[in-house]
Design a protein around this motif. Structure first.
Motif, short mmCIF file in Angstrom:
data_model
loop_
_atom_site.label_atom_id
_atom_site.label_comp_id
_atom_site.label_asym_id
_atom_site.label_seq_id
_atom_site.Cartn_x
_atom_site.Cartn_y
_atom_site.Cartn_z
N GLY A 176 0.85 -1.26 0.02
CA GLY A 176 0.20 -0.51 -0.07
C GLY A 176 0.80 0.62 -0.06
O GLY A 176 0.46 2.49 -0.48
N ARG A 177 1.77 0.74 0.12
CA ARG A 177 2.98 1.70 0.31
C ARG A 177 4.34 2.30 -0.93
O ARG A 177 4.57 3.46 -1.31
N PHE A 178 4.57 1.18 -1.05
CA PHE A 178 5.67 1.30 -2.34
C PHE A 178 5.21 0.44 -3.25
O PHE A 178 4.17 -0.50 -3.35
N THR A 179 5.44 1.45 -5.30
CA THR A 179 5.03 0.24 -5.44
C THR A 179 6.19 -0.47 -6.84
O THR A 179 6.97 0.95 -6.89
N ILE A 180 6.33 -0.90 -7.42
CA ILE A 180 7.85 -1.65 -8.36
C ILE A 180 6.87 -1.58 -9.96
O ILE A 180 6.26 -1.89 -10.20
N SER A 181 7.38 -1.63 -10.52
CA SER A 181 7.34 -1.50 -12.16
C SER A 181 8.70 -1.48 -12.66
O SER A 181 9.54 -1.33 -12.31
N ARG A 182 8.18 -2.16 -14.01
CA ARG A 182 9.84 -1.97 -15.13
C ARG A 182 9.00 -1.12 -16.51
O ARG A 182 8.42 -1.61 -17.10
N ASP A 183 9.99 -0.95 -16.59
CA ASP A 183 10.37 0.05 -18.29
C ASP A 183 11.47 -0.77 -18.98
O ASP A 183 12.83 -0.61 -19.29
N ASN A 184 11.30 -2.03 -19.94
CA ASN A 184 12.20 -3.46 -20.50
C ASN A 184 12.57 -2.14 -21.38
O ASN A 184 14.24 -2.84 -21.71
N ALA A 185 12.12 -1.42 -21.99
CA ALA A 185 13.24 -0.15 -22.71
C ALA A 185 13.89 -0.10 -22.10
O ALA A 185 15.06 0.76 -23.12
N LYS A 186 13.77 0.51 -21.30
CA LYS A 186 14.96 1.30 -20.34
C LYS A 186 16.00 0.48 -20.06
O LYS A 186 16.68 1.00 -19.07
N ASN A 187 16.04 -0.68 -20.01
CA ASN A 187 16.11 -1.50 -19.42
C ASN A 187 16.39 -1.21 -17.67
O ASN A 187 17.33 -0.91 -17.30
N THR A 188 15.47 -0.66 -17.10
CA THR A 188 15.01 -0.09 -15.45
C THR A 188 14.09 -0.54 -15.10
O THR A 188 12.89 -0.74 -15.82
N VAL A 189 14.26 -0.95 -13.62
CA VAL A 189 13.09 -1.21 -13.18
C VAL A 189 13.05 -0.54 -11.49
O VAL A 189 14.52 0.35 -11.32
N TYR A 190 11.68 0.40 -11.25
CA TYR A 190 11.71 0.99 -10.24
C TYR A 190 11.12 1.26 -8.46
O TYR A 190 10.71 -0.38 -9.03
N LEU A 191 11.05 1.70 -7.96
CA LEU A 191 11.08 1.00 -6.34
C LEU A 191 10.08 2.79 -6.36
O LEU A 191 11.13 3.44 -5.42
N GLN A 192 8.64 3.27 -6.19
CA GLN A 192 8.24 4.52 -5.49
C GLN A 192 8.05 4.19 -4.19
O GLN A 192 7.14 3.28 -3.78
N MET A 193 8.72 4.71 -3.93
CA MET A 193 8.26 4.74 -1.73
C MET A 193 7.55 6.13 -1.27
O MET A 193 7.97 6.78 -1.43
N ASN A 194 6.38 5.56 -1.10
CA ASN A 194 5.21 6.47 -0.65
C ASN A 194 5.25 6.40 0.72
O ASN A 194 5.41 5.41 1.39
N SER A 195 4.63 7.64 1.87
CA SER A 195 4.48 7.49 3.21
C SER A 195 5.47 6.77 3.87
O SER A 195 5.49 6.03 4.75
N LEU A 196 7.19 7.35 3.45
CA LEU A 196 7.89 6.97 4.16
C LEU A 196 8.01 6.91 5.93
O LEU A 196 7.79 7.77 6.07
N LYS A 197 8.81 6.12 6.22
CA LYS A 197 8.72 5.71 7.92
C LYS A 197 10.49 5.66 8.24
O LYS A 197 10.79 4.81 7.44
N PRO A 198 10.68 5.96 9.38
CA PRO A 198 11.58 5.83 9.81
C PRO A 198 12.62 4.51 9.60
O PRO A 198 13.42 3.85 9.67
N GLU A 199 11.43 3.84 9.69
CA GLU A 199 11.62 2.20 9.75
C GLU A 199 12.10 1.72 8.36
O GLU A 199 12.60 0.65 8.58
N ASP A 200 11.78 2.19 7.34
CA ASP A 200 12.32 2.28 6.40
C ASP A 200 14.00 2.40 5.64
O ASP A 200 14.07 2.06 4.80
N THR A 201 14.31 2.70 6.64
CA THR A 201 15.73 3.32 6.92
C THR A 201 16.72 2.00 6.21
O THR A 201 16.59 1.04 7.02
N ALA A 202 17.03 2.23 5.39
CA ALA A 202 17.97 1.21 5.01
C ALA A 202 18.88 1.28 3.81
O ALA A 202 18.27 2.11 2.75
#
Length: 128
Positions: free
Chosen positions: A66-92
């Protein structure tokens, strides 16, 4: 050999957003399922999200659903991780990893032992 480079990490306030990118070189990214993993200081590496080779299937750890979304653009050879509503415990340090799956285009996994190739990671710090 496949090479993976992560980018997009940084310092963000709690409640903020970041978008991580994982860019591949050496081979077409659409040969691989791609996962995002993270490791906080003093903790084991954990799976965050994974997307299948054909992009039809994705999975998330309960802690980020519900907070993170993964997606890929094979034409750009790239995968993304959209991270919303970040919390201190996401620190890593966040790593992307790849698994070559030629005959199972819907395969995915959050188990780090399943992955064949790893990037060097990008640091995400969530703090006020």
């Amino acid at each position: 050999q496949l090479q993976l480079v992560e980018s997009g990490g940084g310092l963000v306030l709690p409640g903020g957003s970041l978008r991580l990118s994982c860019t591949a070189s050496g081979f077409p990214l659409n040969w691989y399922a791609i996962g995002w993993f993270r490791q906080a200081p003093g903790k084991e590496r954990e799976g965050v999200s994974c997307i299948s080779r054909n992009g039809s299937t994705e999975t998330y750890a309960d802690s980020v659903k519900g907070r993170f979304t993964i997606s890929r653009d094979n034409a750009k050879n790239t995968v993304y991780l959209q991270m919303n509503s970040l919390k201190p415990e996401d620190t890593a340090v966040y790593f992307c990893a790849a698994k070559s799956i030629a005959y199972r285009p819907n395969w995915y996994s959050l188990n780090s032992r399943d992955m064949d190739y790893w990037g060097k990671g990008t640091l995400v710090t969530v703090s006020s």
